[in-house]
Design an enzyme around this catalytic site. Structure first.
Site, PDB file in Angstrom:
ATOM      1  N   ASP A  66     -17.545 -32.156   3.172  1.00 41.69           N
ATOM      2  CA  ASP A  66     -16.611 -31.987   4.280  1.00 41.69           C
ATOM      3  C   ASP A  66     -15.217 -31.641   3.763  1.00 41.69           C
ATOM      4  OD1 ASP A  66     -17.937 -32.280   6.694  1.00 41.69           O
ATOM      5  OD2 ASP A  66     -17.756 -34.461   6.723  1.00 41.69           O
TER       6      ASP A  66
ATOM      7  N   GLU B 186     -23.076 -32.155  17.106  1.00 39.28           N
ATOM      8  CA  GLU B 186     -22.988 -33.612  17.223  1.00 39.28           C
ATOM      9  C   GLU B 186     -22.767 -34.057  18.662  1.00 39.28           C
ATOM     10  OE1 GLU B 186     -20.623 -37.492  15.370  1.00 39.28           O
ATOM     11  OE2 GLU B 186     -20.269 -35.496  14.545  1.00 39.28           O
TER      12      GLU B 186
ATOM     13  N   GLU C 285     -14.901 -28.469  10.837  1.00 41.15           N
ATOM     14  CA  GLU C 285     -15.056 -28.759  12.257  1.00 41.15           C
ATOM     15  C   GLU C 285     -14.262 -27.767  13.095  1.00 41.15           C
ATOM     16  OE1 GLU C 285     -14.053 -32.793  13.164  1.00 41.15           O
ATOM     17  OE2 GLU C 285     -15.422 -33.655  11.679  1.00 41.15           O
TER      18      GLU C 285
ATOM     19  N   LYS D 283     -18.135 -27.957   4.758  1.00 45.72           N
ATOM     20  CA  LYS D 283     -18.287 -28.056   6.207  1.00 45.72           C
ATOM     21  C   LYS D 283     -16.924 -28.212   6.869  1.00 45.72           C
ATOM     22  CE  LYS D 283     -20.123 -31.732   8.295  1.00 45.72           C
ATOM     23  NZ  LYS D 283     -19.029 -32.151   9.236  1.00 45.72           N
TER      24      LYS D 283
ATOM     25  N   ASP E 244     -16.849 -36.824   5.510  1.00 45.08           N
ATOM     26  CA  ASP E 244     -15.601 -37.581   5.565  1.00 45.08           C
ATOM     27  C   ASP E 244     -15.826 -38.887   6.309  1.00 45.08           C
ATOM     28  OD1 ASP E 244     -15.849 -36.566   8.114  1.00 45.08           O
ATOM     29  OD2 ASP E 244     -13.924 -35.516   8.138  1.00 45.08           O
ATOM     30  N   SER E 245     -17.082 -39.123   6.747  1.00 51.80           N
ATOM     31  CA  SER E 245     -17.479 -40.426   7.264  1.00 51.80           C
ATOM     32  C   SER E 245     -17.348 -41.498   6.189  1.00 51.80           C
ATOM     33  CB  SER E 245     -18.921 -40.385   7.783  1.00 51.80           C
ATOM     34  OG  SER E 245     -19.784 -39.752   6.840  1.00 51.80           O
TER      35      SER E 245
END
Length: 273
Positions: free
Chosen positions: A92, A191, A124, A122, A53-54
């Site tokens: 993501d 991270e 978070e 993925k 999602d970057s």
């Protein structure tokens, strides 16, 4: 074949990543957001491609990853999948698509998998989302965890600084990592956490760890492709190694093109029908 290319052309799977950890073979991961870049990255031998999602930052120009939608992630991931033959493709789940409750998270996960053709997702977070993680895993969808600095929680943290430097947060990160691993996650991204802590977590969990700003003791490494290729400017965290300066290369190429067009040198006789 160039020396950096991987000779093993078999499709990378979650099982192979687990085997790589057991064998002590480091895992390479890079982001990609489009067909052309994914094709190049895959051909060069990267093991895992993250449709992060970057993209919100490097593709859409947003300040954070929060604005990304499911529809946008599907477009990016679908494009990447079409360009990949070997690498494992992980997408993501964007902010808001899995934090509400288990039922909605599983529904959105199934949709992303069906409409993109990617290999895994993925998410978070740790204990806060573990019920949803278990639901997605029970639906037959591989899950990669993400701990430490979790950009989707930037408004909660208020900073992009290194996480888990104090004892309480470090203990929680270890607990969350073990929880995710025991639930069945095939990998965990760590991270911006202290290298010593990342190494400890790597030894404690059975699944591979992928570090970004987490030292060399993890089972693998990930970088944003636009950063490591030197396309982005003004972003120079300590963990970033630039392997090229494509910003300068592209700027020169475009500048030369503009000059040739203005001077009437392009197209020449050989470039005309």
């Amino acid at each position: 074949m160039a020396g950096y290319l991987v000779s093993d052309t078999r499709k990378v799977t979650t099982l192979r990543l687990m085997e790589m950890k057991r064998n002590g073979e480091k895992i390479s991961m890079l982001t990609s957001y489009d067909f052309t870049m994914a094709s190049i990255v895959d051909k060069a031998g990267v093991d895992t491609i993250l449709v992060g999602d970057s993209a919100s930052n490097v593709m859409a120009g947003n300040a954070t990853t929060l604005p990304m939608t499911i529809d946008e992630m599907i477009i990016y991931a679908r494009s990447v999948v079409r360009g990949v033959k070997r690498a494992l493709v992980v997408c993501d789940m964007p902010f808001g698509s899995y934090q509400v409750d288990r039922k909605e998270g599983v529904k959105n996960a199934v949709r992303i998998m069906k409409e993109t053709g990617c290999d895994a997702l993925k998410l978070e977070g740790g204990v806060e989302i573990i019920d949803t993680v278990r639901g997605i895993l029970e639906a037959g969808i591989p899950v990669c965890g993400h701990l430490g600095l979790t950009p989707q929680s930037i408004n909660k943290f208020g900073t992009y600084a290194v996480r888990a430097k104090d004892e309480a947060e470090a203990k929680k990160l270890i607990s969350d990592a073990q929880l995710l691993s025991e639930a069945g996650c095939f990998a965990i991204v760590l991270e911006k956490v202290p290298a010593k802590l990342a190494t400890e977590v790597t030894k404690l969990v059975t699944c591979p760890t992928i570090g970004i700003g987490a030292g060399s003791g993890t089972d693998g490494q990930v970088l944003v492709v636009d950063d490591m290729l030197g396309m982005t400017q003004g972003f120079s965290p300590k963990f970033l190694r630039r392997y090229a300066d494509l910003n300068a290369v592209i700027t020169d190429a475009v500048g030369n093109y503009v000059t040739d067009v203005k001077n009437g040198d392009f197209p020449n006789e050989n470039e005309s029908y």
